[in-house]
Design an enzyme around this catalytic site. Structure first.
Site, mmCIF file in Angstrom:
data_model
loop_
_atom_site.group_PDB
_atom_site.id
_atom_site.type_symbol
_atom_site.label_atom_id
_atom_site.label_comp_id
_atom_site.label_asym_id
_atom_site.label_seq_id
_atom_site.Cartn_x
_atom_site.Cartn_y
_atom_site.Cartn_z
ATOM 1 N N ASP A 88 -1.244 -6.290 -0.743
ATOM 2 C CA ASP A 88 -1.322 -5.623 0.558
ATOM 3 C C ASP A 88 -2.737 -5.084 0.757
ATOM 4 O OD1 ASP A 88 -0.177 -4.799 2.906
ATOM 5 O OD2 ASP A 88 1.001 -3.168 2.029
ATOM 6 N N ASP A 137 0.848 -1.198 0.000
ATOM 7 C CA ASP A 137 0.000 0.000 0.000
ATOM 8 C C ASP A 137 0.886 1.251 0.000
ATOM 9 O OD1 ASP A 137 0.902 -0.147 2.614
ATOM 10 O OD2 ASP A 137 -1.085 0.008 3.539
ATOM 11 N N SER A 138 2.207 1.041 0.110
ATOM 12 C CA SER A 138 3.162 2.146 -0.072
ATOM 13 C C SER A 138 3.038 2.745 -1.467
ATOM 14 C CB SER A 138 4.593 1.658 0.169
ATOM 15 O OG SER A 138 4.861 0.495 -0.592
ATOM 16 N N LYS A 173 -1.533 -9.579 2.494
ATOM 17 C CA LYS A 173 -0.828 -9.169 3.710
ATOM 18 C C LYS A 173 -1.719 -8.195 4.454
ATOM 19 C CE LYS A 173 2.715 -5.983 3.782
ATOM 20 N NZ LYS A 173 2.173 -4.940 4.674
ATOM 21 N N GLU A 175 8.498 -4.752 10.858
ATOM 22 C CA GLU A 175 8.934 -3.425 10.404
ATOM 23 C C GLU A 175 9.469 -2.586 11.562
ATOM 24 O OE1 GLU A 175 6.357 -1.317 7.718
ATOM 25 O OE2 GLU A 175 7.607 0.492 7.793
ATOM 26 N N GLU A 227 -1.826 -5.649 8.184
ATOM 27 C CA GLU A 227 -1.126 -5.128 9.354
ATOM 28 C C GLU A 227 -1.939 -5.429 10.607
ATOM 29 O OE1 GLU A 227 -0.255 -0.938 8.845
ATOM 30 O OE2 GLU A 227 0.624 -1.275 6.866
#
Ligand code: KIV
Length: 265
Positions: free
Chosen positions: A84, A45-46, A114, A183, A116
């Site tokens: 993501d 998502d970066s 993925k 991270e 978070e």
């Protein structure tokens, strides 16, 4: 080239091979990553910050993530590609999360998703893996929580937060994730978590003891002005691109481009 799978990654980790992951956001980048022998790719998502010009990862939508991931898949049909889950695509309800993860796999050809979050997402991860959706965890610094954390900060420097990182990792492993992104945690904590798990840990800013590393492709290639401490620039592509574009502009203005070689008669 033989297709990389969840079991390939586990086998390589068990053989003591370091796993190499890079983000990729389009077909050209995924083709280049494959040509370079990168083990697996994350459509992070970066993309919000590296391609779409946002200040953080929160604004990127499911639709944008689906479009970028489909492009990455088109560029590298044999690659192991992780989708993501964007902000608010899995936080509102398990039903919504399952629907979005299913769409991610079905409509883009991604191999895994993925998300978070730690132990609080163990129930959801169990449902996803139970339904046949491979899930990668992501703990430590969680950029989708930047607003509540008050910035991008190293996580796990004090005993309480370090214990929480380890507990989260164990809970996610127990729920069935095939790997976990760690991270921005201190190196020793990265080692402790990696030694406590029997699945791969993929570090970003979490030291050399992780089973592998992930980096953002635009950081690796020197395409953004900002350089995070955890990143190493292996090229200055941004500078090269600016120079090339400047040469183009100069040649058009001076009349030296196009030449007969670039012209149809
Ligand atoms: O979105 C992303 O690029 C990520 C990596 C930093 C792991 O989540």
């Amino acid at each position: 080239m033989k297709k990389v799978t969840v079991s390939t990654l586990l086998k390589r980790r068990n053989n003591g091979e370091k796993l190499v992951m890079s983000t990729a956001y389009d077909a050209i980048q995924s083709r280049l990553c494959m040509a370079a022998g990168i083990d697996f790719m994350l459509v992070g998502d970066s993309v919000a910050m590296t391609q779409l010009g946002f200040d953080n990862t929160l604004p990127v939508t499911m639709e944008q993530m689906l479009s970028h991931t489909a492009a990455v898949r088109r560029g590298a049909p044999e690659a192991f590609v992780v989708f993501d889950m964007p902000f608010m695509s899995y936080q509102t309800s398990d039903a919504e999360a399952m629907k979005n993860a299913g769409t991610a796999l079905k409509s883009t050809g991604a191999d895994a998703v993925k998300l978070e979050g730690g132990a609080e997402y163990a129930g959801l991860v169990r449902k996803m893996t139970g339904a046949g959706i491979p899930v990668m965890g992501h703990i430590g610094l969680m950029p989708q929580r930047v607003q509540v954390c008050g910035g991008y900060k190293i996580v796990g420097r004090d005993a309480e937060s370090a214990d929480k990182v380890l507990e989260d990792a164990l809970a996610l492993q127990d729920a069935g994730v095939f790997a976990i992104v760690l991270e921005c945690i201190p190196e020793e904590l990265g080692r402790k978590v990696t030694e406590a798990l029997c699945i791969p840990t993929i570090g970003i800013g979490s030291g050399k003891y992780c089973s592998g590393q992930v980096q953002v492709i635009t950081d690796l290639l020197g395409m953004m002005e900002f350089k995070p401490k955890h990143a190493k620039r292996y090229a200055e592509i941004g500078q090269l691109m600016t120079e090339a574009l400047k040469n183009y502009a100069d040649e058009v203005r001076s009349g030296t481009f196009p030449t007969p070689e670039n012209t149809f008669q």
